[in-house]
Design a protein around this motif. Structure first.
Motif, short mmCIF file in Angstrom:
data_model
loop_
_atom_site.label_atom_id
_atom_site.label_comp_id
_atom_site.label_asym_id
_atom_site.label_seq_id
_atom_site.Cartn_x
_atom_site.Cartn_y
_atom_site.Cartn_z
N GLU A 74 14.49 49.34 88.55
CA GLU A 74 14.98 50.72 88.52
C GLU A 74 14.12 51.62 87.65
OE1 GLU A 74 17.22 51.90 90.55
OE2 GLU A 74 17.72 49.94 91.36
N ALA A 75 13.61 51.09 86.54
CA ALA A 75 12.83 51.92 85.61
C ALA A 75 11.54 52.42 86.26
CB ALA A 75 12.51 51.13 84.35
N SER A 76 10.85 51.56 86.99
CA SER A 76 9.57 51.96 87.59
C SER A 76 9.73 52.43 89.03
CB SER A 76 8.59 50.79 87.55
OG SER A 76 9.03 49.75 88.42
N GLY A 77 10.88 52.12 89.64
CA GLY A 77 11.07 52.48 91.04
C GLY A 77 10.42 51.50 92.00
N ARG A 78 9.93 50.36 91.50
CA ARG A 78 9.27 49.35 92.34
C ARG A 78 10.31 48.55 93.12
NH1 ARG A 78 4.54 50.06 93.72
NH2 ARG A 78 4.48 47.90 94.30
N LEU A 79 9.93 48.18 94.33
CA LEU A 79 10.78 47.35 95.18
C LEU A 79 9.92 46.26 95.80
CD1 LEU A 79 13.44 46.74 96.72
CD2 LEU A 79 12.63 48.33 98.47
#
Length: 171
Positions: A55-60
């Motif tokens: 969630e912090a970096s927005g990576r999936l």
């Protein structure tokens, strides 16, 4: 999930596995790896999905394993990207679609055993990438002849926007 067309069962391919759902919704794709662990099959497949979201970096990171009726993993799709809208780097989903359709034009999809894609800084220029194709090597695995092919897509300024490596069965 069963990949079928009416009464005729189709072979799962890199294109059908991509179209069945590994894309980050509304985000961008930086990396895709589609692997077949066995030659294509007409067996019914189910899909097991796993998402790892930061969630912090927005990576999936999304991994989808396609399993046959007795539980063997037949294929796996790994997608890494951002759940945030495309911005300064990475590829929008249409760019990944365009690359997959370019692969489909060059190879019999039932022969593709692995496809790895990397997307770089997105081109500001209009139009489709200009493709170069290089056969890297040919060899025999345990059960078939294969070839490794590199595809490089450049924008109108000559900057690399996408690279792909395809392993395909060869005659």
């Amino acid at each position: 999930m069963t990949i079928t067309n009416g009464d005729v069962r189709l072979l799962p391919t890199v294109l059908s596995l991509w179209e069945s759902g590994p894309r980050p919704e509304g985000g961008r794709v930086d990396e895709v790896d589609i692997v077949f662990f066995a030659p294509p099959t007409t067996d019914a497949l189910t899909c097991r999905a796993r998402d790892d979201r930061d969630e912090a970096s927005g990576r999936l990171d999304r991994t989808l394993g396609y399993v046959d009726g007795i539980g063997r993993v037949v294929a796996e799709v790994y997608v890494s990207g951002s759940a945030r809208p495309a911005g300064e780097h990475g590829a929008s989903v249409p760019s990944a679609d365009e690359l997959l359709h370019s692969v489909a034009e060059r190879f019999d999809l039932a022969d593709v055993r692995r496809l790895r894609m990397r997307f770089y800084e997105h081109s500001a220029g209009p139009g489709s990438p200009i493709w170069s194709v290089t056969v890297l090597q040919r060899y025999r695995t345990d059960h078939e002849n294969v070839e490794e092919v590199a595809l490089v897509g450049t924008d109108s300024s000559g900057s690399v926007v996408v690279r792909a490596w395809v392993t395909a069965a060869a005659s």
